[in-house]
Design a protein around this motif. Sequence first.
Motif, PDB file in Angstrom:
ATOM      1  N   VAL A   1       0.852  -1.188   0.000  1.00 27.73           N
ATOM      2  CA  VAL A   1       0.000   0.000   0.000  1.00 27.73           C
ATOM      3  C   VAL A   1       0.887   1.237   0.000  1.00 27.73           C
ATOM      4  N   VAL A   2       0.619   2.120  -0.952  1.00 27.46           N
ATOM      5  CA  VAL A   2       1.336   3.394  -1.039  1.00 27.46           C
ATOM      6  C   VAL A   2       0.315   4.509  -0.834  1.00 27.46           C
ATOM      7  N   PHE A   3       0.516   5.305   0.209  1.00 30.76           N
ATOM      8  CA  PHE A   3      -0.359   6.436   0.476  1.00 30.76           C
ATOM      9  C   PHE A   3       0.226   7.685  -0.169  1.00 30.76           C
ATOM     10  N   SER A   4      -0.505   8.261  -1.069  1.00 32.89           N
ATOM     11  CA  SER A   4      -0.069   9.477  -1.747  1.00 32.89           C
ATOM     12  C   SER A   4      -0.724  10.675  -1.072  1.00 32.89           C
ATOM     13  N   VAL A   5       0.078  11.550  -0.504  1.00 33.46           N
ATOM     14  CA  VAL A   5      -0.407  12.740   0.195  1.00 33.46           C
ATOM     15  C   VAL A   5      -0.094  13.958  -0.664  1.00 33.46           C
ATOM     16  N   ARG A   6      -1.124  14.558  -1.191  1.00 34.92           N
ATOM     17  CA  ARG A   6      -0.967  15.739  -2.041  1.00 34.92           C
ATOM     18  C   ARG A   6      -1.849  16.868  -1.531  1.00 34.92           C
ATOM     19  N   GLU A   7      -1.511  18.051  -1.966  1.00 37.25           N
ATOM     20  CA  GLU A   7      -2.336  19.190  -1.600  1.00 37.25           C
ATOM     21  C   GLU A   7      -3.617  19.126  -2.402  1.00 37.25           C
ATOM     22  N   GLY A   8      -4.733  19.096  -1.702  1.00 38.28           N
ATOM     23  CA  GLY A   8      -6.025  18.959  -2.352  1.00 38.28           C
ATOM     24  C   GLY A   8      -6.636  20.306  -2.695  1.00 38.28           C
ATOM     25  N   PRO A   9      -7.789  20.277  -3.321  1.00 36.58           N
ATOM     26  CA  PRO A   9      -8.478  21.531  -3.654  1.00 36.58           C
ATOM     27  C   PRO A   9      -8.906  22.259  -2.384  1.00 36.58           C
ATOM     28  N   ARG A  10      -8.802  23.559  -2.436  1.00 35.80           N
ATOM     29  CA  ARG A  10      -9.170  24.370  -1.275  1.00 35.80           C
ATOM     30  C   ARG A  10     -10.686  24.499  -1.191  1.00 35.80           C
ATOM     31  N   VAL A  11     -11.226  24.015  -0.090  1.00 33.09           N
ATOM     32  CA  VAL A  11     -12.676  24.059   0.134  1.00 33.09           C
ATOM     33  C   VAL A  11     -12.918  24.682   1.499  1.00 33.09           C
ATOM     34  N   TYR A  12     -13.862  25.598   1.535  1.00 35.01           N
ATOM     35  CA  TYR A  12     -14.197  26.285   2.778  1.00 35.01           C
ATOM     36  C   TYR A  12     -15.650  26.001   3.152  1.00 35.01           C
ATOM     37  N   VAL A  13     -15.911  26.085   4.434  1.00 32.02           N
ATOM     38  CA  VAL A  13     -17.272  25.865   4.930  1.00 32.02           C
ATOM     39  C   VAL A  13     -18.072  27.139   4.717  1.00 32.02           C
ATOM     40  N   ASP A  14     -19.055  27.058   3.831  1.00 36.22           N
ATOM     41  CA  ASP A  14     -19.870  28.227   3.493  1.00 36.22           C
ATOM     42  C   ASP A  14     -20.872  28.535   4.598  1.00 36.22           C
ATOM     43  N   ARG A  15     -21.575  27.513   5.066  1.00 33.23           N
ATOM     44  CA  ARG A  15     -22.551  27.696   6.136  1.00 33.23           C
ATOM     45  C   ARG A  15     -22.763  26.367   6.846  1.00 33.23           C
ATOM     46  N   ILE A  16     -23.318  26.445   8.027  1.00 29.54           N
ATOM     47  CA  ILE A  16     -23.623  25.252   8.825  1.00 29.54           C
ATOM     48  C   ILE A  16     -25.087  25.333   9.226  1.00 29.54           C
ATOM     49  N   ASP A  17     -25.874  24.353   8.764  1.00 28.92           N
ATOM     50  CA  ASP A  17     -27.295  24.291   9.093  1.00 28.92           C
ATOM     51  C   ASP A  17     -27.511  23.185  10.126  1.00 28.92           C
ATOM     52  N   ILE A  18     -28.374  23.446  11.078  1.00 34.65           N
ATOM     53  CA  ILE A  18     -28.713  22.464  12.108  1.00 34.65           C
ATOM     54  C   ILE A  18     -30.207  22.178  12.023  1.00 34.65           C
ATOM     55  N   VAL A  19     -30.549  20.922  11.826  1.00 41.95           N
ATOM     56  CA  VAL A  19     -31.951  20.526  11.682  1.00 41.95           C
ATOM     57  C   VAL A  19     -32.247  19.375  12.638  1.00 41.95           C
ATOM     58  N   GLY A  20     -33.501  19.270  13.012  1.00 43.41           N
ATOM     59  CA  GLY A  20     -33.943  18.171  13.858  1.00 43.41           C
ATOM     60  C   GLY A  20     -33.930  18.462  15.338  1.00 43.41           C
ATOM     61  N   ASN A  21     -33.338  19.581  15.734  1.00 40.98           N
ATOM     62  CA  ASN A  21     -33.278  19.917  17.163  1.00 40.98           C
ATOM     63  C   ASN A  21     -34.559  20.631  17.565  1.00 40.98           C
ATOM     64  N   THR A  22     -35.581  19.847  17.822  1.00 44.03           N
ATOM     65  CA  THR A  22     -36.886  20.410  18.155  1.00 44.03           C
ATOM     66  C   THR A  22     -36.913  20.996  19.559  1.00 44.03           C
ATOM     67  N   ARG A  23     -35.968  20.625  20.387  1.00 44.14           N
ATOM     68  CA  ARG A  23     -35.948  21.117  21.758  1.00 44.14           C
ATOM     69  C   ARG A  23     -34.647  21.829  22.108  1.00 44.14           C
ATOM     70  N   THR A  24     -33.534  21.244  21.729  1.00 40.55           N
ATOM     71  CA  THR A  24     -32.230  21.804  22.064  1.00 40.55           C
ATOM     72  C   THR A  24     -31.949  23.043  21.215  1.00 40.55           C
ATOM     73  N   LEU A  25     -31.477  24.105  21.837  1.00 41.36           N
ATOM     74  CA  LEU A  25     -31.196  25.342  21.133  1.00 41.36           C
ATOM     75  C   LEU A  25     -29.975  25.178  20.242  1.00 41.36           C
ATOM     76  N   ASP A  26     -29.945  25.973  19.147  1.00 41.40           N
ATOM     77  CA  ASP A  26     -28.881  25.848  18.163  1.00 41.40           C
ATOM     78  C   ASP A  26     -27.496  26.040  18.777  1.00 41.40           C
ATOM     79  N   TYR A  27     -27.356  27.040  19.636  1.00 41.29           N
ATOM     80  CA  TYR A  27     -26.010  27.367  20.115  1.00 41.29           C
ATOM     81  C   TYR A  27     -25.418  26.245  20.962  1.00 41.29           C
TER      82      TYR A  27
END
Length: 786
Positions: A352-378
Amino acid sequence: MIGPMNKIRAHSAAFATGVALLLGSTALTAPQAAFAQAQTGVVQRIVVQGNERIEQGTVLSYLPIQPGETVDPARLDLALKTLARTDLFADVKIELVGGDLIVKVVENPIINQVVFEGNSALKEDKLKDEVQIRPRGIFTRSKVQADVQRIIELYRRSGRISATVTPKVVELPQKRVDLVFEINEGPKSGVLGVNFLGNSEYSDNDLRDVIVTKESHWYKFLTSNDNYDPDRIEYDREQLRKHYRNRGFFDFRVVASVAELATDKNGFAVTYTIDEGPKYKFGKVTVETELKKLDGNLLAQILPIRTGQLYEDERIEQATDALTFAAGAAGFAFVDVRPRYVPNRETNTVDVVFSVREGPRVYVDRIDIVGNTRTLDYVLRRELEVAEGDAYNRVLVDRSKNRIRSLGFFKDVNIEEIPGAQPDRTALRVKVEEQPTGELSFSAGYSSVDKLVLDVGITERNFRGRGQNLRARVSVGSLRQQIDFGFTEPRFLGRDLRAGLDLYSYRYDLSDYAAYDTKSTGGTLRLGFPLTQNASMSLRYQLRQDEVSVDNSLCVNGSVSDILCLQRGSYMTSLIGYGLRLDKRNDPIQPTRGWFADLNQDLAGFGGDVKYLKTEADAGWYWGFNKDFIFSATGSAGYIEGWGGDDIRINDRFYKGGTSFRGFEIAGIGPRDTTNSQTNSLGAKLYAIGTVELTIPTFLPDQYGIKAAVFSDFGTAGQLDDVDRLGADGQPNLAIKDGLGLRASAGLSIDWKSPMGPIRFDFSRILAKENYDRTETFRFSTSTRF
């Protein structure tokens, strides 16, 4: 009544194929002569005719023609198609008469209600959730046909592949209709048999446990996986591949999966043809990288793979995660780690040869939270190790998932990646399913002397959805009467600090075990904080007033130990303490791999009347062979010693047994005064207890919620201060039994997630004990959650 379908007229071939007034009508005609007769001219005025609910302005807003413009047959055809695509009209006719452009429309009806008939296997609510058509929506044939296919697909996934759906329409006044889906569910297509061809390493029964599809039997009335579903068959192929590839079979493949319908059409026989191939081991494992700050040889040392180990796909995934994290720690947030396989079929090894290269730059645009009918987002967002705008890092996302799971507020946690607005952006959707966090607990146990112990309590671990832990409990039982209040703020001052306050007053009636009872009233201040990703520390200060009581008449007539009589009185305890925890389990709730270790020390003597140093340690190790067999080895030990000339008082000692050492009563092991038949427990200054446990399959459907495990508890408890070993004459008291002999038990534990809450049954058999120990063979406990 079900009205006949009207034939719809239209004036273009394209419009004819897509528009119908009601279902069951014949194909719409589109006379091409309609446009041939139209004359080219200038539109002086637009007149809309036939509209009833739809305003004229709405029709004109869709029409791509304005007064003063010159039209020809092509422009009129475009206008006709534009209006048709709105799905508002069943028929449209456009004519140029002089300078007037006459637009004649027949509106599509409005759906009054959607009705399902003939359904029994699927509830109406589930069907309504599946279809797209809704009451007060626009009726169109294309939407109805699409919903027919959705319903058929829903039945197919539930094992009824012969289900048919016939849509019908009830015409109502004012251009309204009732839409009726007549459903013929047909028989359920069960799985008569699951067979395997080509397997030699594992039996058919072994492989049936791997796949999700199960054979149909009369007693499996609660399972939903015993029906034929083509999608589930594809999932089973992947499960088989994972099973073999994680056990060395690098060349494994599923040659075919065939489902044959029985002659009487009452079910399918599913056959998987597989090619196992030989077992492989890891050969040479190397890391290649073009990144200057990373050394491939150093990276290879952190891999969880060594030459000669049995090949496992899971190790490849673990190695990929390790390299991704190492690169991220070195400052490379965007790396692409790809393993390359070089099988050597002569030596049955895989390089097994693991090739480690610099990948495409990806950033987190937004974070959505769903299903928390009781627990607050924060509450969830503060557990995330990635934030909006950060560089995407899969390791940090996985850690965030485990942090949210460790809260214990959610039954299921999943973090999905969603394409962002731009190619270098991604959105994260944190999907959770709430579970009860309040607990009304009840426990009961039967001892070898038929003593019933009851305990009731109430707690809320997610107070007002803010993640705060609130405990207000009144506990009444034959062993303990307790009133306590506890509050924990997990993010004190907005920082990663767990601050808490406990106030309590309780009475332990140990008269049946140690011939005394104790009353304590006090409070504790707590503060906890993380040290590293897997380590945390806690600090505490406790102040309490203790009172030990022994019936004076028993002391007078010698019915209880003189040691206990000398311990009577009240005193103040003031102590400070700390705790250290290192947790490297793969799952904080149901671990299958990893280990943890705890260390706690309390120093009493900063004010108050007593002085001692108490040390306790706990550790555990987990190893899952598969989902049914999970081995764990856990242990705990403790020691308490006085300082400044103080001896250890009776209620500060360790009392082990019950749930802490199955097979023995509460305070069933340890030093004991055998002067009288009551044999009073004196408590121990030292204890060490270990447990080995292996979960085993129950061969019952998962829906029953019953799990079982075999266990063995072993250990010892003992040691008293020298003064407690002496009699009134200053000579050793032979009735004081204080040995560190081995105690051991083995048995079976059954956990059941019953409708009233989790229930646990412990059946024990004693393997080793001292003759003065007190034993029990059965104990159960239960709790009800809300």
